[in-house]
Design an enzyme around this catalytic site. Structure first.
Site, short mmCIF file in Angstrom:
data_model
loop_
_atom_site.label_atom_id
_atom_site.label_comp_id
_atom_site.label_asym_id
_atom_site.label_seq_id
_atom_site.Cartn_x
_atom_site.Cartn_y
_atom_site.Cartn_z
N GLU A 196 0.88 -1.16 0.00
CA GLU A 196 0.00 0.00 0.00
C GLU A 196 0.91 1.21 0.00
O GLU A 196 1.81 1.30 0.84
CB GLU A 196 -0.89 0.01 1.25
CG GLU A 196 -2.06 0.97 1.16
CD GLU A 196 -1.67 2.42 0.99
OE1 GLU A 196 -2.39 3.14 0.26
OE2 GLU A 196 -0.65 2.86 1.54
N CYS A 255 -5.98 4.72 5.77
CA CYS A 255 -5.68 3.52 5.01
C CYS A 255 -6.90 2.67 4.73
O CYS A 255 -7.65 2.34 5.64
CB CYS A 255 -4.64 2.69 5.74
SG CYS A 255 -4.21 1.23 4.78
N CYS A 315 -5.68 -1.54 5.79
CA CYS A 315 -5.92 -1.97 7.18
C CYS A 315 -7.14 -1.20 7.70
O CYS A 315 -7.22 -0.88 8.88
CB CYS A 315 -4.70 -1.73 8.04
SG CYS A 315 -4.25 0.00 8.24
N HIS A 354 -7.51 2.18 12.32
CA HIS A 354 -7.35 3.57 12.76
C HIS A 354 -8.63 4.06 13.42
O HIS A 354 -8.60 4.84 14.37
CB HIS A 354 -6.99 4.48 11.59
CG HIS A 354 -5.58 4.29 11.12
ND1 HIS A 354 -4.50 4.77 11.82
CD2 HIS A 354 -5.08 3.63 10.06
CE1 HIS A 354 -3.39 4.43 11.18
NE2 HIS A 354 -3.71 3.73 10.11
N ARG A 383 -0.14 -4.58 10.82
CA ARG A 383 1.28 -4.33 10.61
C ARG A 383 2.03 -3.96 11.88
O ARG A 383 3.22 -3.68 11.83
CB ARG A 383 1.47 -3.24 9.55
CG ARG A 383 1.13 -3.75 8.18
CD ARG A 383 0.72 -2.66 7.21
NE ARG A 383 0.12 -3.26 6.01
CZ ARG A 383 -1.12 -3.78 5.99
NH1 ARG A 383 -1.88 -3.76 7.07
NH2 ARG A 383 -1.58 -4.32 4.89
N SER A 423 3.74 1.19 10.29
CA SER A 423 4.69 1.36 9.20
C SER A 423 5.57 2.59 9.40
O SER A 423 6.62 2.70 8.77
CB SER A 423 3.98 1.40 7.85
OG SER A 423 3.34 0.18 7.61
N CYS A 482 2.78 -0.36 4.50
CA CYS A 482 1.62 0.48 4.21
C CYS A 482 2.06 1.91 4.42
O CYS A 482 2.19 2.38 5.55
CB CYS A 482 0.45 0.15 5.11
SG CYS A 482 -0.87 1.31 4.76
N CYS A 519 -0.59 4.67 5.60
CA CYS A 519 -0.65 4.65 7.06
C CYS A 519 0.53 5.41 7.63
O CYS A 519 0.38 6.29 8.48
CB CYS A 519 -0.55 3.21 7.57
SG CYS A 519 -2.13 2.40 7.74
N1 NFV Z 1 1.08 0.52 9.00
C1 NFV Z 1 -0.08 0.38 8.95
FE1 NFV Z 1 -1.82 0.14 8.76
C2 NFV Z 1 -1.81 -1.46 9.40
N2 NFV Z 1 -1.79 -2.58 9.68
C3 NFV Z 1 -2.10 0.81 10.42
O1 NFV Z 1 -2.24 1.24 11.49
O2 NFV Z 1 -1.85 -0.45 7.02
NI1 NFV Z 1 -2.56 0.46 6.10
#
Ligand code: NFV
Ligand code: HEM
Ligand code: HEM
Ligand code: SF4
Ligand code: SF4
Ligand code: F3S
Ligand SMILES: [Mg+2]
Lengths: 372, 556, 225
Positions: free
Chosen positions: B13, B60, B63, B67, B483, B506, B550, B553
């Protein structure tokens, strides 16, 4: 041209009939072990070959549009990606990386100039020379302009690409700009955060199957999916008309599935197919699961908050202040002013009026009407 | 010595760029840069704290939901709200759903092509593939005819000359080790997993109305439970969830894990590559008695330093000396100088781009070179993610974790130290998925039992009205995103967001080095990674993908 | 004004029937629009033990709003028409201060209304210049309310009139914005009515020319000289 002949075209050239072609297709399907269920797919593939090439760009986004796309259940995404079209560039799924990935994009732009479909996910930051989004060292806006130049059609996926979405919310720190504000050619906007999976695949297949762009409204949205408000097709609508509202989360009314209008539902001001097509193969949609619509397919919906109130905050007065708060203050001020005025009038003009009354007492009898 | 640039890193991502120095076929230094920023932390200022989940969730879409979860917890923490038991269970179910979907998609659609050579699958004997499939799993789709059909499909596809997403892949690269029959198995399951992943997320749709980006609510969950009502979570909806969980268990136990172990068996050399940092951090998650009782979490909280599994360090996200973000090599400026470290409550997000003007060929890696900030725990760079979680749980003596890890090590016949690697990271992801689907069933059963006992509450409205809030408040909401360790910090003033900072998994892993020159996880893990052909950076992709990057993120 | 004692009055036919009819239809529909509009924006809690199919009150409120809206709109058009064909008091130029005299009168009225000085000189028999200007602003808000209202209505109707206004929605940035503005301007009307009604009585009081009743019977009274 010659190298791009489809199998059907080749057979035609060799004098075969369409019947023979169909027979050949079913034979090929049987060979492939796909069986009769897969037959239409093979037919399409052979007839349409080469599959329409697609470049899918990612700019300022969260990839939820790609994620939504792969949730499509009719058609399933594997069929779209492997049989309907040729997804030549997509950072999310492609095998190649780095310059080999960029090469894929260039090859498609060259080989299929004027024929490829450009799908854009994400907004484009225009502030400060585009430094807020670069890929392979190039700015998003340069990449967009270059790839759009020879695209047969441009689709802006999601609210990011079609209206700037969250990064475009105040104060829009990166100058996030939607695709249609940058390109001069027509852009198909498919807003939503993200758009519904089946809506996404339907827009693409509409172009492939019917050979033309779906009819668009004045904002570039396909009428097929964006001509009705969520509210107009919401299954809770009868409770709205009956004035039965959820008054607080998980109250008795919420448990009965009453209308979420008073909890800030944006369904009455939002054009989307959620209440009809629904999400995740028709499993549900926000309202069905108890939360109001956020208006995620509307321009500027992030700045129409706070979300849990019918009216937005009055700009510049903090989140607690609405038009009604201001209106009440002004209304009360007017009433107070008027009352004060009436009182001073009485004090200051009492004498004057007494005089007037004195003066106006007729000397003799009634005043005769003096017509013009 | 060669300086190679991989930009874009694909099958992740977001927008990640890796620059690496290769000497004698081995990476000697590496720089990780996030090249896109949106400014969430600026946009959140002045908003209603109850809306923050919707904003941050859009960090994101991969995931998606984590959040939102961290955000509602942050606000609840600031205002002292505790959520009803059903809400906790439903949130846990949504959390687990996310893990399963995200991890399976990562393995098959983002990571697999690093190990599976699609083109080689054309040479496979479907009978052989069928034999292997039957030997490793009871999964019903395993007949020779089935694999022959898949092979034919790939063949037709390849012969069309339009390779689509497979174009320009590193097919035939010497680092691919799987026999054709296993490659074919991988391709078949690539397609199956693609179709399956859209099923499991229906759990999000049931409780949150849609996926991606399901709805959350400060104080509970928005869906009401009413067994007498078609308009609410009722027995049909619950049955739906139940059967999706069952399907997920089958998928994970009969497809994902067997494939993972089968593939890993051919790549044991990767148990010595990509270990990187020796410090691991996990905030823990899946509360069973409230978010304020970390000892009740399924995933425990803690930090490990120097791979010392005998000592678990306590982690306190409120302590201004523990977690800090640095910007020495990031395109930001701090009001009191760029060398300072800032605890997120006092965090600042002020852009300050000093990199080259696009188009550019190289970044100035001596100066600032990324949009990610650099988080540190007690000044240490930490790896977060499945491996960190598994290690912290393992070191805490968690029985579930010990069991699955032990089994896997035995099956692969490798020592515990094998986990400190690219392969270990990829395996840890699969192992925790196995735990998560099991726990999911537990949470589901608990939810049913709780409803049966007469508790249908899903929301606590005590602090919903902003007029009940104090003039100022601060909170932190932690979670274990797929992640890794995720937390949001909020300061509320006059009912509005005064400051909001996200420090994301990330961000920990992909950040640029700090002012002291300490590399973060990606950069460190790349050191020592072999590169057979500098024009085909397959090995770089393997190690980087093992983190499941990601970047949307990470930067937000 | 040397000789105020010789006060014999004459009747002047100021407000023709169409103007009076317009005024009261307007007053009634605007009042209904405010009340129903307010309820649409802030519905009260009326939850009997009823099911949705047993009641329709909110739909009725909206229906009243829309019916009043149509009457209000056409009534407004009638008034515009009458601004060109009506008598001199009804003519459009009463509302737009293009003449110096009108500005002078406005200053005079401001003094009378705000500083509460004694009224000197003659003021217009129809609308005074200030009132005219305010009514003009009010007409513009009428127009705005009609445009935004019909724009919102266009998505719930396929009849041609509302469709004329659907371009407004994208222009204003979406249905939400249109609603927000439409709602905001409700307050203009509330404030207008408070002040307007008061001033009618006030001027009746200070002018003594039968202002209030003029909107009923059409006649005003003026001194003969
Ligand atoms: N790094 C990240 Fe995420 C995740 N898992 C989020 O907190 O991916 Ni979009
Ligand atoms: C004096 C004039 C008017 C006033 C004070 C007024 C006031 C209001 C108010 C306060 C609302 C509620 C907005 C909200 O908060 O959602 C509303 C809604 C509405 N008004 Fe008006 N309005 C007026 C004239 C009109 C006109 C001329 C129309 C033309 C059709 C109209 C059509 C609507 C519509 C369509 C709605 C939305 C109702 C719904 O969808 O439920 N209004 N109005
Ligand atoms: C009890 C209530 C009301 C009374 C007694 C009243 C009385 C009057 C009078 C006497 C005039 C003529 C003023 C002049 O000589 O300049 C007038 C004009 C006017 N009033 Fe009212 N009014 C009332 C309510 C309203 C309401 C609710 C509205 C709607 C918003 C309204 C809108 C107007 C307008 C637009 C004019 C200018 C008429 C024209 O020339 O077309 N009035 N009113
Ligand atoms: S439209 Fe919404 S869901 Fe799609 S990329 Fe943008 S933020 Fe994500
Ligand atoms: S829940 Fe929302 S969309 Fe549905 S009827 Fe109520 S206001 Fe309209
Ligand atoms: S929030 Fe979006 S998903 Fe549909 S119901 Fe509203 S448009
Ligand atoms: Mg941050």
């Amino acid at each position: 041209m010659a190298e791009n002949l489809t199998i059907w075209q080749t057979m035609q050239a060799k004098g075969h009939s369409r019947r023979e072609f169909l027979k050949f297709c079913s034979f090929a399907a049987a060979l492939a072990g796909i069986g009769s269920a897969g037959f239409p797919r093979v037919l399409r593939a052979f007839e349409k070959e080469p599959r329409p090439p697609v470049i899918w760009l990612h700019f300022q986004e969260c990839t939820c549009c790609s994620e939504s796309f792969i949730r499509s259940s009719h058609p399933i995404v594997a069929d779209v990606v492997f049989d309907y079209l040729s997804l030549d560039y997509t950072e999310t799924l492609q095998a190649a990386a780095g310059f080999q990935a960029e090469q894929c994009m260039e090859d498609t732009m060259k080989k299929f100039a004027g024929k490829y479909i450009l799908l854009v996910e994400g907004s484009i930051p225009l502030e400060d020379d585009g430094i807020y989004c670069t890929i392979a060292g190039k700015s998003a806006v340069d990449i967009l302009r270059e790839t759009a130049k020879n695209a047969a059609a441009v689709i802006a996926w999601g609210s990011c690409a079609s209206n700037g979405c969250i990064q475009g919310a105040a104060p829009n720190p990166t100058g996030a700009t939607p695709v249609h504000d940058i390109l001069s050619q027509p852009v198909i906007n498919v807003p939503g955060c993200p758009p519904i999976a089946e809506v996404m695949t339907a827009v693409v297949t509409h172009i492939l199957v019917f050979g033309k762009i779906p009819e668009l409204d004045s904002q570039g949205r396909p009428r097929e999916f964006y001509s009705r408000r969520v509210h107009d097709t919401c299954y809770r609508r009868p409770t709205y008309d009956a004035g039965l509202f959820v008054e607080s989360w998980d109250d008795e009314n919420a448990r009965k599935g009453y209308c979420l209008y008073k909890m800030g539902c944006r369904g009455p001001v939002t054009y989307n197919a959620c209440a009809v097509t629904r999400w995740n193969e028709g499993t549900s949609y926000p309202i069905q699961s108890g939360h109001g619509c956020l208006g995620c397919s509307e321009n500027g919906f992030w700045d129409n908050g706070p979300f849990y109130r019918h009216l937005a905050s009055f700009p510049g007065f903090g989140i607690e202040t609405t038009a009604d708060t201001i209106g009440t203050v002004v209304g009360v001020a007017a009433a107070v002013g008027v009352t004060a005025h009436a009182i001073t009038t009485n004090i200051r003009k009492r004498k004057l009026i007494a005089e007037e009354i004195q003066n106006s007492v007729p000397e003799s009898g009634d005043v005769e009407g003096g017509e013009e | 010595m060669a300086r190679i640039v991989v930009d874009p890193i694909t099958r992740i991502e977001g927008h990640l760029r890796i620059e690496a120095t290769v000497e004698n076929g081995v990476i000697t230094d590496a720089y990780s840069s996030g090249t896109m920023v949106r400014g969430f932390e600026k946009i959140l200022k002045g908003r209603d704290p109850r809306d923050a989940w919707a904003f941050t969730e859009r960090a994101c879409g991969v995931c998606t939901t984590v959040h939102a979860l961290a955000s509602v917890r942050t606000v609840e923490d600031a205002l002292g709200i505790s959520v009803p038991k059903n809400a906790e269970l439903i949130r846990n179910l949504m959390f687990c759903t996310q893990y399963v979907q995200d991890h399976v998609v990562h393995f098959y659609h983002l990571h697999a092509l690093d190990w599976v050579d699609v083109v080689s699958a054309l040479k496979a004997d479907p009978n052989e593939t069928s034999t292997i499939a039957k030997a490793i799993s009871a999964w019903p789709k395993s007949s020779p005819a089935y694999f022959a059909a898949v092979q034919q499909r790939v063949k037709t596809f390849v012969e069309s000359g339009q390779l689509g997403i497979f174009a320009n892949g590193y097919w035939g690269h010497p680092a691919y080790k799987l026999p054709p029959a296993v490659n074919l198995l991988g391709v078949a399951h690539y397609l199956e997993a693609l179709e399956w992943q859209k099923e499991i997320v229906k759990i999000h749709a049931i409780f949150g109305g849609k996926n991606p980006h399901p709805n959350y609510l400060v104080g509970g969950v928005p869906c009401s439970i009413n067994l007498e009502e078609v308009n609410a979570i009722n027995s049909e909806r619950l049955n739906f969830v139940g059967s999706l969980i069952k399907g997920a268990i089958d998928m994970v136990e009969q497809v994902y894990l067997p494939d993972l172990l089968a593939v890993a068996g051919f790549y044991k050399d990767w148990a010595a590559v990509g270990g990187g940092l020796k410090n691991y951090l996990a905030y823990g998650d899946l509360p069973t008695r409230g978010y304020n009782q970390p000892d009740s979490f399924k995933f425990p909280r803690g930090a490990i330093l120097d791979r010392n599994l005998d000592e678990i360090h306590e982690v306190n996200p409120r302590d201004s000396e523990e977690i800090k973000e640095y910007i020495s090599h990031s395109w930001y400026k701090y009001s009191d100088g760029d060398d300072a470290g800032k605890h997120p409550w006092d965090g600042e997000t002020e852009f300050n781009y000093t990199g080259p003007k696009p188009p550019y060929a190289h970044l100035n890696v001596d100066g600032k070179y990324s949009w990610l900030k650099t988080p540190r725990w007690k000044e240490h760079p930490m790896e977060v993610g499945p491996l960190a979680r598994i290690l912290v749980a393992y070191a805490s003596g968690n029985d579930d974790v010990k069991e699955v890890v032990g089994e896997a090590l035995a099956k692969l016949d490798v020592p515990v130290t094998a986990v400190f690697s690219t392969l270990g990271r990829t395996a840890a992801r699969g192992l925790e998925t196995r735990l998560v689907v099991r726990w999911m069933k537990e949470f589901y059963d608990d939810l049913i039992a709780n409803i049966k006992a007469g508790d249908t509450r899903t929301f606590n409205d005590e602090k919903w009205d902003p007029n009940t809030w104090p003039a100022t408040a601060e909170g932190v909401g932690m979670s274990e995103a797929p992640r890794g360790a995720l937390a949001h910090w909020i300061r509320i003033k006059d009912k509005q967001i005064d400051n909001y900072q996200l420090v994301v998994p990330s961000t920990w892993n992909a950040s640029p080095r700090d002012g002291m020159g300490q590399r973060s996880a990606y950069e460190e893990a790349l050191i020592g990674t072999p590169v057979a052909n500098v024009d085909q950076p397959l090995e770089i992709l393997r190690t980087i993908h093992s983190f499941d990057p990601c970047i949307a993120c990470a930067v937000h | 004004m040397q000789n105020t004692t010789t006060s014999s009055y004459q009747r002047v036919y100021v407000w023709e029937f169409p103007v009076r009819l317009y005024h009261w239809v307007n007053a009634i529909t605007v009042t209904i629009l405010i009340v129903t509009g307010y309820v649409i924006g802030n519905p009260t809690t009326i939850t009997y033990g009823n099911e949705a199919y047993q009641q329709y009150w909110f739909g009725t409120v909206r229906f009243l709003h829309f019916v009043s809206a149509f009457i209000f709109f056409f009534n407004f058009l009638v008034r515009i028409y009458w601004g060109f064909v009506g008598n001199k008091f009804a003519k459009w130029h009463n509302f737009i201060p293009l003449k110096k005299d009108q500005w002078r009168e406005m200053v005079e009225i401001l003094k009378v209304d705000i500083l509460q000085t004694k009224m000197r000189g003659r003021i217009s028999l129809g609308h005074n210049a200030l009132a005219g200007l305010i009514y003009f602003l009010t007409f513009i808000v009428f127009l705005f309310q009609c445009i935004t209202g019909f724009a919102m209505y266009s998505s719930m109707s396929s009849s041609p009139l509302p469709q004329l206004f659907n371009w407004v929605v994208p222009l204003m940035g979406g249905d939400f914005a249109v609603r927000q503005w439409h709602h905001m301007f409700m307050w203009f009307f509330i404030v207008f009515i408070i002040i307007h009604v008061y001033l009618v009585f006030y001027h009746d009081y200070v002018e003594g020319r039968g202002t209030t009743s003029s909107m009923v019977g059409g006649w005003k009274f003026t001194r003969k000289d």
